[in-house]
Design an enzyme around this catalytic site. Sequence first.
Site, PDB file in Angstrom:
ATOM      1  N   ASP A   1       0.714  -1.170   0.128  1.00 39.79           N
ATOM      2  CA  ASP A   1       0.040   0.166  -0.001  1.00 39.79           C
ATOM      3  C   ASP A   1       0.941   1.177  -0.078  1.00 39.79           C
ATOM      4  OD1 ASP A   1      -2.772  -0.742   0.031  1.00 39.79           O
ATOM      5  OD2 ASP A   1      -2.393  -1.752   1.999  1.00 39.79           O
TER       6      ASP A   1
ATOM      7  N   GLU B   1      -0.141   9.418   1.568  1.00 39.09           N
ATOM      8  CA  GLU B   1      -1.052  10.360   2.665  1.00 39.09           C
ATOM      9  C   GLU B   1      -1.055   9.712   4.235  1.00 39.09           C
ATOM     10  OE1 GLU B   1      -4.795  12.523   2.228  1.00 39.09           O
ATOM     11  OE2 GLU B   1      -5.305  10.621   2.294  1.00 39.09           O
ATOM     12  N   ASP B   2      -1.136   8.626   4.100  1.00 39.99           N
ATOM     13  CA  ASP B   2      -1.513   7.764   5.334  1.00 39.99           C
ATOM     14  C   ASP B   2      -0.311   7.866   6.389  1.00 39.99           C
ATOM     15  OD1 ASP B   2      -4.180   7.477   4.828  1.00 39.99           O
ATOM     16  OD2 ASP B   2      -3.347   5.708   3.513  1.00 39.99           O
TER      17      ASP B   2
ATOM     18  N   ARG C   1       0.900  -1.798   7.349  1.00 45.70           N
ATOM     19  CA  ARG C   1       1.522  -0.560   6.800  1.00 45.70           C
ATOM     20  C   ARG C   1       2.634   0.217   7.571  1.00 45.70           C
ATOM     21  NH1 ARG C   1      -2.819   3.008   3.716  1.00 45.70           N
ATOM     22  NH2 ARG C   1      -0.357   3.560   3.062  1.00 45.70           N
TER      23      ARG C   1
ATOM     24  N   ARG D   1      -9.166   2.894  11.709  1.00 42.29           N
ATOM     25  CA  ARG D   1      -7.490   3.045  11.676  1.00 42.29           C
ATOM     26  C   ARG D   1      -7.022   4.068  13.044  1.00 42.29           C
ATOM     27  NH1 ARG D   1      -5.753   1.311   6.466  1.00 42.29           N
ATOM     28  NH2 ARG D   1      -6.949  -0.510   5.950  1.00 42.29           N
TER      29      ARG D   1
ATOM     30  N   HIS E   1     -11.814   6.036   5.812  1.00 41.72           N
ATOM     31  CA  HIS E   1     -11.154   7.354   6.486  1.00 41.72           C
ATOM     32  C   HIS E   1     -12.135   8.482   6.249  1.00 41.72           C
ATOM     33  CE1 HIS E   1      -7.231   5.395   4.997  1.00 41.72           C
ATOM     34  NE2 HIS E   1      -7.041   5.422   6.388  1.00 41.72           N
TER      35      HIS E   1
ATOM     36  N   CYS F   1      -4.945  10.507  -1.508  1.00 41.76           N
ATOM     37  CA  CYS F   1      -3.997   9.431  -0.622  1.00 41.76           C
ATOM     38  C   CYS F   1      -2.678   9.398  -1.370  1.00 41.76           C
ATOM     39  CB  CYS F   1      -4.609   8.321  -0.421  1.00 41.76           C
ATOM     40  SG  CYS F   1      -5.372   7.481  -1.838  1.00 41.76           S
TER      41      CYS F   1
HETATM   42  C1  CIR Z   1      -5.581   0.725   2.871  1.00 49.17           C
HETATM   43  O1  CIR Z   1      -6.399  -0.052   3.070  1.00 49.17           O
HETATM   44  O2  CIR Z   1      -4.920   1.296   3.834  1.00 49.17           O
HETATM   45  C2  CIR Z   1      -5.102   0.910   1.384  1.00 49.17           C
HETATM   46  N1  CIR Z   1      -5.574  -0.248   0.684  1.00 49.17           N
HETATM   47  C3  CIR Z   1      -5.799   2.136   1.071  1.00 49.17           C
HETATM   48  C4  CIR Z   1      -5.579   3.654   1.637  1.00 49.17           C
HETATM   49  C5  CIR Z   1      -6.383   4.537   1.157  1.00 49.17           C
HETATM   50  N2  CIR Z   1      -5.789   5.925   1.958  1.00 49.17           N
HETATM   51  C6  CIR Z   1      -6.265   6.995   1.907  1.00 49.17           C
HETATM   52  O3  CIR Z   1      -7.199   7.038   1.301  1.00 49.17           O
HETATM   53  N3  CIR Z   1      -5.671   7.924   2.589  1.00 49.17           N
END
Ligand code: CIR
Length: 246
Positions: A59, A64-65, A84, A129, A156, A241
């Site tokens: 991922d 962004e995460d 992650r 999360r 999110h 993201c």
């Molecule tokens: C996840 O589940 O963490 C990733 N497959 C997708 C993350 C998307 N992140 C976001 O929209 N900020």
Amino acid sequence: MIAITRDVSPSVNQCELTHLQPEAIDVERAIAQHEEYRALLASLGLEVVRIPADPAFPDCVFIEDTAIVLDDVAVITRPGAPSRRGETRAVADVLARYRRLMHIEEPATIDGGDVLVLDDRIFVGRSQRTNEAALAQLRFHTRRDVIPVDVHGALHLKSAITRVSRNALLVNRDWIDVAPFRGWTLIDAEEPFGANAVLVNDVVIYPSAFPRTRTKLERDGIDVRTVDASELAKAEGGVTCCALLV
Ligand code: CIR
């Protein structure tokens, strides 16, 4: 403004999935779409920085995460999905060139996708999360007002609400309570996954998959540029993201 991005991982088909059923992601196509997105950012005057993908992190394109970037500080997250957590190191190395860094520590978990910065206030989704401990740590590190928003049914907070102009937010009310956003003009997304948009220099970057919402935004005088983000959408990624705006 700088956009920090990360390449699509060759292992993206092993991505985390919460609400969607697995569907094969065409990696070459995902890479091509991601290139288009970066080209659009560059065409809007941003300097685009690229971090190579790490095959250990399916991922990692969803950069962004991994961090919350403010004018005076960047907070490195501790992502909610254990798979992650290792993504943050390479991002912190790059962000350290631009900002003083602070770090979210155990037991807190937070994904940047749950953080919506609106001027001097920080709205944070309480989601699968992101937990309460993270809100407190974020308050401490940023010295800002941190306002919780309960998220239900979406991955999110920013799946459900994003900024599209100086005073307007695009929203899917099925997934959040909008009471904390009193004072803002709220535009309802016409498609359920249509509330995720990126505002850059008065232009909104938006997925081509949601034409009804696009038309609505344009009717409100918003300058919308679309990108095809269909492959990464299968990994539950949107348009916010894939970049950290610094
Ligand atoms: C996840 O589940 O963490 C990733 N497959 C997708 C993350 C998307 N992140 C976001 O929209 N900020």
